[in-house]
Design an enzyme around this catalytic site. Structure first.
Site, PDB file in Angstrom:
ATOM      1  N   CYS A   1       1.986  -2.328  -3.901  1.00  0.00           N
ATOM      2  CA  CYS A   1       1.106  -3.480  -3.701  1.00  0.00           C
ATOM      3  C   CYS A   1       1.124  -4.370  -4.943  1.00  0.00           C
ATOM      4  O   CYS A   1       2.169  -4.900  -5.289  1.00  0.00           O
ATOM      5  CB  CYS A   1      -0.303  -3.038  -3.313  1.00  0.00           C
ATOM      6  SG  CYS A   1      -1.283  -4.398  -2.624  1.00  0.00           S
TER       7      CYS A   1
ATOM      8  N   HIS B   1       0.893  -0.495   1.606  1.00  0.00           N
ATOM      9  CA  HIS B   1       0.303   0.694   0.990  1.00  0.00           C
ATOM     10  C   HIS B   1       0.841   1.958   1.654  1.00  0.00           C
ATOM     11  O   HIS B   1       0.278   2.396   2.655  1.00  0.00           O
ATOM     12  CB  HIS B   1      -1.226   0.659   1.130  1.00  0.00           C
ATOM     13  CG  HIS B   1      -1.877  -0.346   0.249  1.00  0.00           C
ATOM     14  ND1 HIS B   1      -2.172  -0.100  -1.066  1.00  0.00           N
ATOM     15  CD2 HIS B   1      -2.269  -1.622   0.476  1.00  0.00           C
ATOM     16  CE1 HIS B   1      -2.731  -1.164  -1.614  1.00  0.00           C
ATOM     17  NE2 HIS B   1      -2.794  -2.104  -0.703  1.00  0.00           N
TER      18      HIS B   1
ATOM     19  N   GLU C   1       0.476   4.913   0.760  1.00  0.00           N
ATOM     20  CA  GLU C   1      -0.567   5.951   0.675  1.00  0.00           C
ATOM     21  C   GLU C   1      -1.624   5.789   1.757  1.00  0.00           C
ATOM     22  O   GLU C   1      -2.478   6.653   1.926  1.00  0.00           O
ATOM     23  CB  GLU C   1      -1.188   5.952  -0.726  1.00  0.00           C
ATOM     24  CG  GLU C   1      -2.167   4.814  -1.039  1.00  0.00           C
ATOM     25  CD  GLU C   1      -1.512   3.471  -1.380  1.00  0.00           C
ATOM     26  OE1 GLU C   1      -0.291   3.323  -1.184  1.00  0.00           O
ATOM     27  OE2 GLU C   1      -2.247   2.567  -1.839  1.00  0.00           O
TER      28      GLU C   1
END
Lengths: 195, 251
Positions: free
Chosen positions: A76, A177, A179
């Site tokens: 990001c 993202h 994650e």
């Protein structure tokens, strides 16, 4: 051992949680000396380009990251920091590891928020295959590499197609993202951690 | 293109999930961790946690819960309820939340939106609007729907985005918990008005209600609670119905 650069970024915890779930060992890196223990490095980031550069400089990490010769993944804002400059912070120098600028999105709806289908481009170390998959985005600025060969994936949003993953040698970055992108994101992180 | 998002909402009291109708008669609806994981596995694109008591005494319990949630949730989640300052928001984000929701405090002190956007970026700031119809106009309510203000939903949404809200969560009190469908015309009006994503909330009772929402309005996401809590419908059930109707989803 993956080193996660800890300069107070908002998604630090999420990134380490995802690596835990994958069974990948990691450590927080708060000073340049700690980089030598790491085989790979993740640079997380959420927020403003200028304040991130300032915080990285405070812990002497700007020059340390410029000199690093290991696989590096920016996530990001961490991906945007890899570039020379950003329209979000005129006059502030980024890491300059990938030639180019970071520009404000010009689509009607900004931020580009939600799950979008990411199409991998060329040969790169980030994606298992060229099959498009959905990843989660939350951003208003986009990376614009000077060399199109550095584009590793793109998306289309309201008619505009833009770069969302970059790779230049050992240095990679993703605007989404991983994650927070369920199994697609986990696959990407696993691949970065092991390939 | 972006897929339309399905967002289960979990109202939290202490460290339990609760659900009421029109914010009243809260009843226990389970363990947040268990619920959240089940929703993620069943296709939720995002989760929303709302601390319905938002009491100071319960805050440490909430932060601890968020830390446990962030270890098992690999989809984004927002947290709202009782956010009055940048420090409140920072606590939630550091505990693992991806975005913070603000409501009453932003109506009382709109500068809060500017402060949050400056500190964390507008992609972290969700403005929640609880709105109720009075005559021909929709007005903003505060304190969980108990107090009516003289601001209109349209004016407040516009101002909030200018100040730094990165998303609008539009909750129509009149339809909340009743499961008769989303309020389509106001939702579409607000979505056309603001340049940020609008999340519709209040009234979802069937997959068809989501089909109506996404084929008849510009909403980017639909949020619901009771339809998921009773186990009758999963996010993937809704997404399959959406896909059949030609709406782009993540399946």
């Amino acid at each position: 051992m993956i080193g996660i650069i800890d300069y107070g970024a908002g998604n630090l915890r999420s990134v380490s949680n995802a690596l835990d779930a994958l069974g990948v060992t990691w450590q927080h890196v708060r000073e340049p000396a700690a980089l030598s223990d790491c085989t790979r490095i993740i640079l997380p980031g959420v927020g403003h380009f200028a304040s991130a550069v300032e915080k990285l400089a405070e812990i002497n990490m700007m020059d340390a990251l410029r000199a690093v010769d290991k696989p590096l993944l920016g996530v990001c804002l961490g991906a945007q920091l890899l570039f020379d400059t950003s329209d979000e912070a005129p006059g502030v120098s980024g890491l300059g590891l990938i030639p180019g600028n970071v520009a404000l999105l010009t689509t009607r709806t900004v931020p580009h928020m939600g799950w979008n289908q990411v199409t991998p481009r060329g040969n790169n170390r980030l994606f298992d295959s060229a099959t498009p998959r959905h990843f989660y985005f939350a951003h208003s600025y986009v990376c614009e590499p000077a060399d199109n060969a550095d584009i590793a994936a793109d998306v289309t949003h309201e008619g505009a197609t833009f770069c969302v993953a970059v790779q230049c040698g050992n240095v990679c970055g993703v605007q989404f993202h991983p994650e927070k992108s369920a199994s697609a994101g986990m696959d990407l992180l696993r691949r970065f951690a092991t390939c | 293109m972006l897929t339309r998002r399905i967002i289960p909402c979990l109202d939290i009291r202490g460290d339990r999930v609760v659900k009421g109708v029109k914010f009243q008669n809260l009843r226990d609806a389970g363990d947040p961790l268990e619920r959240a994981r089940a929703y993620m596995d069943a296709g939720a694109d995002e989760l929303c946690f709302l601390d319905v008591t938002a009491s100071l005494e319960d805050r440490p319990l909430l932060l601890e819960l968020l830390q446990r949630l962030s270890r098992v949730l690999f989809i984004p989640f927002s947290v709202g309820g009782g956010v009055r300052s940048v420090d409140d928001a920072r606590d939630l984000l550091r505990s693992g939340a991806d975005k913070v929701g603000v409501n009453t405090a932003a109506v009382s002190r709109p500068d809060l939106l500017n402060e949050l956007a400056r500190a964390f970026g507008n992609q972290c700031v969700v403005l929640s609007i609880d709105t109720r119809r009075d005559g021909d106009e929709w007005y903003v309510t505060t304190h969980g729907g108990r107090e009516l203000t003289n601001r209109t939903a349209r004016a407040w949404a516009t101002e909030a985005v200018e100040r730094g809200a990165g998303e609008i969560l539009l909750n129509c009190i009149d339809t909340d918990g009743v499961r008769g469908g989303f309020e389509l015309s106001l939702t579409d009006e607000i979505a056309a008005l603001v340049p940020v994503p609008v999340i519709a909330s209040g009234g979802a009772g069937s997959p068809q209600h989501f089909v109506d929402l996404f084929t008849k309005t510009g909403a980017q996401a639909g949020l619901a609670a009771s339809i998921f809590h009773d186990g009758s419908t999963t996010p993937n059930d809704i997404k399959r119905a959406l896909q059949s109707a030609g709406v782009e989803v993540r399946l």
